[in-house]
Scaffold this motif. Structure first.
Motif, short mmCIF file in Angstrom:
data_model
loop_
_atom_site.label_atom_id
_atom_site.label_comp_id
_atom_site.label_asym_id
_atom_site.label_seq_id
_atom_site.Cartn_x
_atom_site.Cartn_y
_atom_site.Cartn_z
N UNK A 1 108.60 -35.18 33.82
CA UNK A 1 108.05 -35.73 33.07
C UNK A 1 106.50 -35.67 33.29
N UNK A 2 106.18 -35.42 34.45
CA UNK A 2 104.71 -35.35 34.80
C UNK A 2 104.18 -34.10 34.18
N UNK A 3 105.06 -32.94 34.23
CA UNK A 3 104.57 -31.56 33.84
C UNK A 3 104.44 -31.71 32.20
N UNK A 4 105.30 -32.55 31.58
CA UNK A 4 105.45 -32.79 30.21
C UNK A 4 104.14 -33.46 29.57
N UNK A 5 103.66 -34.57 30.57
CA UNK A 5 102.59 -35.32 30.12
C UNK A 5 101.35 -34.27 30.25
N UNK A 6 101.19 -33.51 31.43
CA UNK A 6 99.91 -32.63 31.47
C UNK A 6 99.91 -31.66 30.32
N UNK A 7 101.16 -31.01 30.18
CA UNK A 7 100.91 -30.11 29.10
C UNK A 7 100.53 -30.65 27.74
N UNK A 8 101.01 -31.82 27.40
CA UNK A 8 100.73 -32.52 26.11
C UNK A 8 99.17 -33.13 26.31
N UNK A 9 98.46 -32.80 27.30
CA UNK A 9 97.05 -33.50 27.35
C UNK A 9 97.08 -35.12 27.41
N UNK A 10 98.15 -35.55 27.82
CA UNK A 10 98.32 -37.07 28.02
C UNK A 10 97.56 -37.60 29.16
N UNK A 11 96.59 -37.81 29.18
CA UNK A 11 95.98 -38.50 30.50
C UNK A 11 96.49 -39.57 31.13
N UNK A 12 96.71 -40.84 30.25
CA UNK A 12 97.21 -41.84 30.64
C UNK A 12 98.78 -41.54 31.16
N UNK B 1 99.00 -21.33 32.07
CA UNK B 1 99.43 -20.65 33.05
C UNK B 1 100.13 -21.39 34.18
N UNK B 2 99.47 -22.49 34.28
CA UNK B 2 99.80 -23.37 35.45
C UNK B 2 100.89 -24.20 34.98
N UNK B 3 100.91 -24.77 33.53
CA UNK B 3 102.24 -25.39 33.07
C UNK B 3 103.48 -24.70 33.24
N UNK B 4 103.14 -23.36 33.00
CA UNK B 4 104.48 -22.35 33.25
C UNK B 4 104.98 -22.39 34.65
N UNK B 5 103.91 -22.16 35.53
CA UNK B 5 104.18 -22.18 36.65
C UNK B 5 104.99 -23.40 37.06
N UNK B 6 104.60 -24.73 36.92
CA UNK B 6 105.09 -25.87 37.24
C UNK B 6 106.33 -25.99 36.48
N UNK B 7 106.50 -25.59 35.47
CA UNK B 7 107.97 -25.70 34.76
C UNK B 7 108.83 -24.76 35.43
N UNK B 8 108.41 -23.55 35.99
CA UNK B 8 109.62 -22.70 36.56
C UNK B 8 109.98 -23.26 37.70
N UNK B 9 108.77 -24.16 38.47
CA UNK B 9 109.07 -24.79 39.79
C UNK B 9 110.23 -25.68 39.75
N UNK B 10 109.97 -26.58 38.55
CA UNK B 10 110.91 -27.75 38.39
C UNK B 10 112.41 -27.01 38.01
N UNK B 11 112.42 -26.10 37.27
CA UNK B 11 113.72 -25.41 36.90
C UNK B 11 114.08 -25.08 38.54
#
Length: 226
Positions: free
Chosen positions: A186-197, A110-120
């Protein structure tokens, strides 16, 4: 000076706090540029309030380093403190790096979807006035903090980053915001992928951009800086 028409009293917020918030925003967006003299009487008249809440607002702004009360001379908008900008950037990067690592450790759809909408929506602001994007950017970063359960930590960052925000407004006038939007994406994509680093690297890159922008801005507007 800001117009009296911006004044819309809110019942649950003190008059002094509301005056402070409006003046703070005007200083950050440079509607009130450095060395502008602020009159207690004139400000009270514009807002239709007594001098006491205006005096309290000036004291609060002085504590944030945004105005300087000079004996026998008056209250003036300060120039931007480079030391304050660097300190705020340092603290903000440390706090937000931990925030995005928390988010990437356990991504919330849900948070990822919100962040993606904000970026759009941010992408739709390309070419818009700088304050419009700054507000969208502020919402984005606050959403990150709240999503990680660190709203209180974000309030601490907000309290000390006023000088940094003044630079951000100038930066958005000098440089295309596309770069910042791409960094958000890019930040949202990394969070969504579970890419901590990857998320940590993305936020650090994003917040270190001001280090490269600052010399250019300072050279263009030396009168804005200490």
């Amino acid at each position: 000076m800001i117009a009296a028409t911006t004044w819309e009293p809110k019942a649950r917020i003190s008059t002094a706090a509301q005056v402070c918030d409006i003046l703070r925003d005007a200083i950050i967006t440079h509607a009130l540029p450095p060395e502008t003299r602020l009159s207690e009487i004139e400000t009270a008249h514009r807002f239709g309030v007594s001098r006491q809440p205006v005096r309290e607002a000036f004291i609060a702004l002085a504590a944030q380093g945004l105005v300087d009360v000079r004996a026998q001379r008056g209250t003036f908008v300060t120039r931007i403190s480079l030391d304050a900008v660097m300190d705020a950037r340092f603290v903000r990067e440390a706090v937000e790096a931990d925030i995005v690592k928390l988010l990437a450790t356990d991504p919330d759809p849900a948070l990822i979807a919100d962040l993606q909408d904000q970026v759009t929506r941010q992408a739709e602001l390309t070419g818009a006035a700088a304050p419009n994007f700054i507000q969208a950017d502020e919402t984005f970063h606050r959403t990150l903090a709240e999503g990680a359960g660190k709203a209180s930590a974000w309030r601490v960052v907000v309290a000390m980053k006023a000088q940094m925000d003044r630079v951000r407004v100038l930066s958005s006038r000098h440089f295309p915001i596309d770069r910042l939007i791409d960094q958000h994406r890019a930040l949202v994509a990394a969070i969504a992928a579970g890419d901590v680093a990857g998320a940590e690297a993305a936020i650090r890159t994003h917040l270190q951009g001001i280090l490269a922008d600052l010399p250019v801005i300072r050279q263009d507007r030396p009168d804005y800086f200490t």
